[in-house]
Write a protein that holds these residues in place. Structure first.
Motif, PDB file in Angstrom:
ATOM      1  N   MET A   1       0.842  -1.165   0.000  1.00 30.75           N
ATOM      2  CA  MET A   1       0.000   0.000   0.000  1.00 30.75           C
ATOM      3  C   MET A   1       0.894   1.237   0.000  1.00 30.75           C
ATOM      4  N   ALA A   2       0.447   2.261  -0.731  1.00 31.62           N
ATOM      5  CA  ALA A   2       1.245   3.485  -0.853  1.00 31.62           C
ATOM      6  C   ALA A   2       0.316   4.687  -0.986  1.00 31.62           C
ATOM      7  N   ILE A   3       0.875   5.854  -0.751  1.00 33.75           N
ATOM      8  CA  ILE A   3       0.159   7.114  -0.959  1.00 33.75           C
ATOM      9  C   ILE A   3       0.964   7.931  -1.960  1.00 33.75           C
ATOM     10  N   ASP A   4       0.264   8.688  -2.817  1.00 35.65           N
ATOM     11  CA  ASP A   4       0.929   9.402  -3.899  1.00 35.65           C
ATOM     12  C   ASP A   4       0.385  10.835  -4.013  1.00 35.65           C
ATOM     13  N   PRO A   5       0.805  11.758  -3.118  1.00 39.49           N
ATOM     14  CA  PRO A   5       0.346  13.138  -3.239  1.00 39.49           C
ATOM     15  C   PRO A   5       0.983  13.815  -4.457  1.00 39.49           C
ATOM     16  N   PHE A   6       0.243  14.731  -5.088  1.00 36.66           N
ATOM     17  CA  PHE A   6       0.773  15.389  -6.274  1.00 36.66           C
ATOM     18  C   PHE A   6       0.326  16.836  -6.353  1.00 36.66           C
ATOM     19  N   VAL A   7       1.070  17.602  -7.141  1.00 33.76           N
ATOM     20  CA  VAL A   7       0.728  18.974  -7.496  1.00 33.76           C
ATOM     21  C   VAL A   7       0.868  19.064  -9.005  1.00 33.76           C
ATOM     22  N   GLY A   8      -0.129  19.644  -9.662  1.00 37.11           N
ATOM     23  CA  GLY A   8      -0.075  19.750 -11.110  1.00 37.11           C
ATOM     24  C   GLY A   8      -0.721  21.021 -11.599  1.00 37.11           C
ATOM     25  N   CYS A   9      -0.367  21.415 -12.823  1.00 38.36           N
ATOM     26  CA  CYS A   9      -0.994  22.584 -13.429  1.00 38.36           C
ATOM     27  C   CYS A   9      -0.942  22.455 -14.944  1.00 38.36           C
ATOM     28  N   ASP A  10      -1.836  23.182 -15.603  1.00 36.77           N
ATOM     29  CA  ASP A  10      -1.901  23.238 -17.062  1.00 36.77           C
ATOM     30  C   ASP A  10      -1.603  24.660 -17.511  1.00 36.77           C
ATOM     31  N   PHE A  11      -0.843  24.773 -18.578  1.00 33.44           N
ATOM     32  CA  PHE A  11      -0.588  26.058 -19.214  1.00 33.44           C
ATOM     33  C   PHE A  11      -1.208  26.011 -20.606  1.00 33.44           C
ATOM     34  N   ILE A  12      -1.969  27.039 -20.932  1.00 35.47           N
ATOM     35  CA  ILE A  12      -2.606  27.091 -22.246  1.00 35.47           C
ATOM     36  C   ILE A  12      -1.591  27.613 -23.251  1.00 35.47           C
ATOM     37  N   VAL A  13      -1.219  26.756 -24.209  1.00 33.68           N
ATOM     38  CA  VAL A  13      -0.287  27.138 -25.271  1.00 33.68           C
ATOM     39  C   VAL A  13      -1.068  27.775 -26.408  1.00 33.68           C
ATOM     40  N   SER A  14      -2.166  27.151 -26.797  1.00 36.38           N
ATOM     41  CA  SER A  14      -3.111  27.691 -27.776  1.00 36.38           C
ATOM     42  C   SER A  14      -4.478  27.158 -27.391  1.00 36.38           C
ATOM     43  N   VAL A  23       4.096  17.040 -10.512  1.00 37.31           N
ATOM     44  CA  VAL A  23       5.155  16.532  -9.631  1.00 37.31           C
ATOM     45  C   VAL A  23       4.462  15.725  -8.544  1.00 37.31           C
ATOM     46  N   ASP A  24       4.928  14.498  -8.328  1.00 36.72           N
ATOM     47  CA  ASP A  24       4.369  13.680  -7.257  1.00 36.72           C
ATOM     48  C   ASP A  24       5.485  12.977  -6.502  1.00 36.72           C
ATOM     49  N   CYS A  25       5.125  12.428  -5.360  1.00 37.38           N
ATOM     50  CA  CYS A  25       6.094  11.717  -4.527  1.00 37.38           C
ATOM     51  C   CYS A  25       5.422  10.443  -4.015  1.00 37.38           C
ATOM     52  N   LEU A  26       5.870   9.306  -4.487  1.00 36.46           N
ATOM     53  CA  LEU A  26       5.303   8.024  -4.091  1.00 36.46           C
ATOM     54  C   LEU A  26       5.910   7.601  -2.760  1.00 36.46           C
ATOM     55  N   CYS A  27       5.051   7.393  -1.765  1.00 33.80           N
ATOM     56  CA  CYS A  27       5.483   7.031  -0.411  1.00 33.80           C
ATOM     57  C   CYS A  27       4.844   5.708  -0.020  1.00 33.80           C
TER      58      CYS A  27
END
Length: 49
Positions: A1-14, A23-27
């Protein structure tokens, strides 16, 4: 069993194309050599219709 917190974002190119960054960190809760652990960085393109 593991936990995987993440932070993400989208940038509009067009209008239909976005650049995605995540970015995430598997623990793992237990010591296991089968599960990878540590930070990971993802980037990619999403195309919307």
């Amino acid at each position: 069993m593991a936990i995987d917190p993440f932070v993400g974002c989208d940038f509009i190119v067009s209008g239909p194309m976005h650049l995605t960054l995540k970015v995430d960190c598997l623990c793992a809760f237990s010591e296991s050599r089968l599960l990878p652990h540590g930070p990971r960085v993802y980037f990619g393109f999403l195309f919307y219709h």
